[in-house]
Design a protein around this motif. Structure first.
Motif, short mmCIF file in Angstrom:
data_model
loop_
_atom_site.label_atom_id
_atom_site.label_comp_id
_atom_site.label_asym_id
_atom_site.label_seq_id
_atom_site.Cartn_x
_atom_site.Cartn_y
_atom_site.Cartn_z
N SER A 70 -7.90 2.77 -5.42
CA SER A 70 -6.90 4.10 -5.54
C SER A 70 -6.46 4.43 -4.18
O SER A 70 -6.21 3.31 -3.36
CB SER A 70 -7.86 5.22 -5.97
OG SER A 70 -7.11 6.30 -6.01
N CYS A 71 -6.22 5.41 -3.70
CA CYS A 71 -5.61 5.79 -2.35
C CYS A 71 -6.33 7.12 -1.86
O CYS A 71 -6.20 8.18 -2.40
CB CYS A 71 -4.03 5.89 -2.36
SG CYS A 71 -3.40 6.46 -0.77
N LEU A 72 -6.53 7.02 -0.56
CA LEU A 72 -7.10 8.22 0.09
C LEU A 72 -6.33 9.41 0.09
O LEU A 72 -6.64 10.44 -0.31
CB LEU A 72 -7.60 7.77 1.38
CG LEU A 72 -8.20 8.74 2.32
CD1 LEU A 72 -9.11 8.17 3.51
CD2 LEU A 72 -6.99 9.82 3.06
N VAL A 73 -4.91 9.17 0.37
CA VAL A 73 -4.15 10.26 0.31
C VAL A 73 -3.40 10.60 -0.99
O VAL A 73 -2.76 11.69 -0.90
CB VAL A 73 -3.00 9.97 1.46
CG1 VAL A 73 -3.76 9.84 3.14
CG2 VAL A 73 -2.17 8.86 1.27
N ARG A 129 0.80 -1.24 0.01
CA ARG A 129 0.05 -0.05 -0.06
C ARG A 129 0.79 1.31 -0.21
O ARG A 129 0.39 2.41 -0.64
CB ARG A 129 -0.98 -0.08 1.22
CG ARG A 129 -1.87 -1.05 1.26
CD ARG A 129 -2.76 -1.36 2.35
NE ARG A 129 -1.97 -1.77 3.49
CZ ARG A 129 -2.54 -1.53 4.88
NH1 ARG A 129 -3.44 -1.07 5.08
NH2 ARG A 129 -1.52 -1.98 5.71
N LEU A 133 0.97 2.64 -3.11
CA LEU A 133 -0.23 3.27 -3.98
C LEU A 133 -0.09 4.72 -3.23
O LEU A 133 -0.43 5.59 -4.14
CB LEU A 133 -1.44 2.87 -3.16
CG LEU A 133 -2.08 1.54 -3.87
CD1 LEU A 133 -3.12 0.98 -3.03
CD2 LEU A 133 -2.62 1.69 -5.26
N CYS A 174 1.43 5.94 3.72
CA CYS A 174 0.42 5.30 3.77
C CYS A 174 -0.39 5.31 5.26
O CYS A 174 0.52 4.85 6.19
CB CYS A 174 0.36 3.76 3.38
SG CYS A 174 -0.85 2.63 3.78
N ILE A 175 -1.61 5.64 5.56
CA ILE A 175 -2.04 5.57 6.92
C ILE A 175 -3.01 4.62 7.18
O ILE A 175 -3.60 4.46 8.35
CB ILE A 175 -2.84 6.96 6.81
CG1 ILE A 175 -3.96 6.84 5.78
CG2 ILE A 175 -2.25 8.20 6.69
CD1 ILE A 175 -5.20 7.98 5.90
N GLY A 176 -2.77 3.61 6.45
CA GLY A 176 -3.47 2.07 6.83
C GLY A 176 -4.94 2.25 6.87
O GLY A 176 -5.65 1.49 7.74
N CYS A 177 -5.58 3.33 6.17
CA CYS A 177 -6.95 3.28 6.37
C CYS A 177 -7.91 2.40 5.54
O CYS A 177 -8.98 1.86 5.84
CB CYS A 177 -7.54 4.66 5.97
SG CYS A 177 -7.29 4.77 3.95
N ASN A 178 -7.14 1.63 4.51
CA ASN A 178 -7.86 0.45 3.66
C ASN A 178 -9.14 1.06 3.03
O ASN A 178 -9.67 0.41 2.25
CB ASN A 178 -8.43 -0.51 4.63
CG ASN A 178 -7.14 -1.39 5.06
OD1 ASN A 178 -5.91 -0.97 4.75
ND2 ASN A 178 -7.46 -2.16 6.03
N GLN A 179 -9.40 2.67 3.08
CA GLN A 179 -10.86 2.98 2.68
C GLN A 179 -10.90 3.13 1.01
O GLN A 179 -11.75 2.62 0.63
CB GLN A 179 -11.04 4.44 3.16
CG GLN A 179 -11.44 4.43 4.73
CD GLN A 179 -11.51 5.58 4.95
OE1 GLN A 179 -10.83 6.11 5.86
NE2 GLN A 179 -12.88 6.30 4.71
N ALA A 180 -9.78 3.41 0.37
CA ALA A 180 -9.70 3.34 -1.13
C ALA A 180 -8.99 2.23 -1.74
O ALA A 180 -9.01 2.14 -2.97
CB ALA A 180 -9.21 4.73 -1.40
N CYS A 181 -8.28 1.28 -0.90
CA CYS A 181 -7.62 0.32 -1.71
C CYS A 181 -8.33 -1.19 -1.18
O CYS A 181 -9.20 -1.48 -1.90
CB CYS A 181 -6.12 0.25 -1.12
SG CYS A 181 -5.93 0.34 0.75
FE1 SF4 Z 1 -2.95 3.47 2.58
FE2 SF4 Z 1 -4.04 4.55 0.59
FE3 SF4 Z 1 -4.99 2.30 1.18
FE4 SF4 Z 1 -5.33 4.18 2.83
S1 SF4 Z 1 -6.09 4.09 0.76
S2 SF4 Z 1 -4.49 1.93 3.37
S3 SF4 Z 1 -3.45 5.34 2.71
S4 SF4 Z 1 -2.95 2.55 0.28
#
Ligand code: SF4
Length: 684
Positions: free
Chosen positions: A356-359, A317, A320, A338-345
């Motif tokens: 995609s990726c939140l940040v 991640r 990403l 990567c903030i480990g949120c999992n929200q967009a991945c």
């Molecule tokens: Fe990391 Fe981006 Fe996935 Fe959040 S969305 S866990 S910031 S890779």
């Protein structure tokens, strides 16, 4: 400071420039009908950003082995050009790439391709609704052949290596566990026979692709399932794989249906280091060992390598979040962590959406984000531009104003500044970050602060002007009127609740509660049960542990000896609706709620409020009123858009956009970053 992790290494004959492997991620664009253009652009961007060896998302070795609807099939001729394009693009960008060979086994879904999942034994999973059937002996042999053909094809298509997906509870891992392998034949019955399938696959793959073709094996360091193989079986598998010619052992942790979180933000970085460390000691240099999961910075990787836990690290991640992770770390430039949120991945991949990726909302959109044209798009270029104008007297065609430096404003300013605009970013508060300033206080979410730091540093480097403690008012009108466009990203305000007693001295809004978390009373009742209320409950109930957060996490999940924990406050969440944390992502919500319950937080739903009193919150019940006692009552009952400037902007007759919470009152960071970035790109 990164001497070890950035030192070269040889892996299966491949000369790698450093010890960071980009780990496998399913992207949800593997089957896109574009000849592989988007997929190739995604990986090439990472290679150009300094990734050495990239492992692709899994390519299924058969239809029944797919883990969802958007998989590539290495053994199908139609997919060959797409896959070859990926390998070529990565090579052209200076990287190396391994194709991951994948079979989901009982983690497949019948709905994907209309076939019942298969497994060593007919043991249903919590991950897929479709119970599997057992593979016959002949089918086991055919599956081994599928892997072998896949490896030969990968080599022919130009890949530098393959990785066999044998962790996280997929087919190869299902064979090694007595939980899912209940066979009594050559492929199961005791530990040695449970190892027979992975070893047969490895042997067949090497035979088909050539003994000089590197084969990485992704193995499970611990399944984290009741009845899972003990450490002795794990180490025996590792040793056997090493002696059978695996080029590296890439150590994953946990099955998808495990009740121990493994990659969520609640898992402290570095928690899983003991597992590769044990394997590394057992194989004693016979094969390089790669550590993975919850490593999100190269500095952590360096410490892990220095401690002897692994020879290389695998980060997925974080690539990403920042395609230039390695190049930036090497140059000591700020990294988008990567903030480990999992929200967009991961949350999206579970519902077959493109990742995609939140940040970093650009992730997965590499083709759409080719550098902006030199000519500004002008007014009306974007459908959401609400007012015309933009070329009037006194306007600076390169100057843009962004109002609000929360996630949406930071993303908008970044997109504008990257495209060459002169950006002035106004922030009413003394610090940028918006809701992320609160989030970073929550245990496990400290990295949200790194996001603020990254964007702030990037904006400074791009020459954007950040005006802190500057609420936009009438005095700014002329300056705004001279801009070519404006993004309003002024965020939200807490939604007030209409309850008697809400004005009492014992009642705080949630921003006040975050700011005063150390000073609240012993008993706290939160009126509201959304994501922010859950975060606040975490902060208040966390307490302090003897030992670091990793030791605490392992102890709390029964993976190590208990540590002393000073209990935090008594916290109760109250919600009118039926579900606490309803908006939190699928992979995160259960882990957060489990942690709250462990800490004794009461989660009450379906409540009816009567009033707030100096003694707490009075609920209306069928049997009369009930007092939920509290020293402090916190209202976290949603938000309203802070969009008072909308009419002013409309009046200025400039192109403008309203994004983030100011647009809809929602606190949704994925949308805020994406909409901010899109607004910035559309305006300039
Ligand atoms: Fe990391 Fe981006 Fe996935 Fe959040 S969305 S866990 S910031 S890779």
């Amino acid at each position: 400071a990164l001497a070890r992790v950035l030192s070269p290494v040889t892996l299966g004959g491949l000369a790698l420039p450093h010890r960071v492997v980009m780990g496998s991620m399913h992207l949800g664009i593997e089957d896109r009908d574009d000849g592989g253009a988007a997929l190739a652009a995604f990986y090439a961007a990472r290679a150009a950003g300094g990734a050495g060896l990239i492992v692709t998302g899994g390519s299924a070795v058969s239809r029944v082995g797919a883990g969802g609807v958007h998989y590539s099939f290495v053994n199908e001729a139609a997919d060959a050009p797409r896959l070859a394009r990926v390998a070529d693009a990565v090579h052209a960008a200076g990287g190396l790439i391994a194709l991951q060979l994948f079979h989901a086994g009982r983690y497949a879904f019948a709905a994907s391709f209309g076939v019942q999942p298969v497994a060593p034994s007919p043991v249903p999973s919590r991950f897929s609704p479709d119970p599997p059937r057992a593979l016959s002996g002949a089918e086991v042999t055919a599956t081994i052949d599928d892997f072998a053909r896949g490896a030969a094809t990968a080599r022919r298509l130009g890949f530098d290596a393959v990785e066999l997906m044998g962790s996280e509870g997929y087919l190869l891992n299902q064979f090694t566990s007595a939980v899912t392998n209940r066979r009594d034949d050559g492929w199961g019955g005791d530990a040695a026979r449970r190892r027979a399938f992975p070893l047969a696959v490895l042997a067949a793959v090497r035979d088909a692709a050539g003994a000089d073709f590197p084969v990485l094996y992704r193995m499970s360091g611990a399944d984290l399932m009741d009845g899972a193989p003990g450490s002795d079986e794990v180490l025996a598998l590792a040793t056997a794989l090493a002696h059978a010619g695996a080029a590296a052992l890439n150590v994953g942790i946990g099955w998808h249906e495990s009740r121990v979180p493994t990659v969520q933000a609640v898992v402290p970085p570095g928690t899983w280091a003991p597992y590769p460390a044990r394997i590394r000691a057992a194989v004693a240099g016979a094969v390089p060992v790669i550590a993975s999961n919850r490593i999100n910075r190269l500095e952590q990787a360096e410490r892990l390598l220095a401690a002897g836990a692994a020879d290389l690290v695998s980060l997925a991640r974080p690539f990403l979040a920042d395609p230039e992770l390695v190049a930036r770390s090497r140059a000591a430039r700020p990294v988008n962590v990567c903030i480990g949120c999992n929200q967009a991945c991961i949350d999206r991949s579970l519902t077959d959406e493109a990742v995609s990726c939140l940040v970093n909302p650009a992730a997965g959109h590499e083709l759409e984000l080719l550098p902006a044209t030199a000519e500004p798009a002008g007014p009306g270029a974007a459908d959401a531009v609400l007012a015309g104008g933009g070329q009037g007297r006194g306007r600076d065609r390169r100057r843009y104003a962004v109002i609000g430096a929360g996630p949406a404003g930071l993303a908008a300013a970044h997109a504008l500044a990257t495209a060459g605009a002169h950006v002035v970013l106004y922030e009413a508060g003394e610090e940028p970050g918006g809701q992320f300033r609160l989030a970073r206080l929550v245990p496990g979410k400290a990295d949200y602060g790194a996001t603020i730091e990254y964007y702030t540093a990037e904006l400074a480097a791009l020459g954007a002007e950040l005006r802190l403690a500057h609420p936009v008012g009438p005095g700014d009108r002329d300056e705004l009127a001279g801009c070519a466009g404006i993004v309003l990203a002024s965020g939200v305000v807490p939604r007030p609740v209409d309850l008697p007693g809400v004005d009492g001295p014992n009642v705080l809004t949630y921003p006040q509660a975050f700011a005063a978390a150390d000073r609240l009373g012993e008993r706290v009742v939160v009126v509201g049960g959304g994501g922010i209320a859950v975060d606040l409950a975490h902060l208040l109930s966390h307490g302090h542990a003897d030992g670091d957060e990793r030791a605490r996490f392992r102890a709390e999940h029964g993976l190590a000896e208990p540590v002393g924990i000073t209990s935090g406050r008594h916290v109760t969440l109250l919600r009118r609706g039926p579900r606490i944390g309803a908006g939190i992502g699928r992979t995160t919500r259960w882990a957060l709620l489990a942690a709250l319950r462990r800490r004794g937080v009461l989660l009450r739903t379906g409540v009816r409020y009567d009033r707030i009193t100096p003694a707490g919150v009075l609920l209306a019940g069928d049997d009369g009123p009930e007092l939920v006692p509290a020293d402090t009552v916190v209202v976290a009952a949603g938000q309203l858009p802070a969009d008072a400037l909308r009419p002013v902007l409309a009046e200025l007759a400039l192109p403008y956009r309203v994004v983030g919470g100011a647009a809809d009152g929602a606190v949704d960071a994925v949308t805020a970053f994406a909409a901010g970035a899109a607004a910035g790109r559309a305006l300039h």
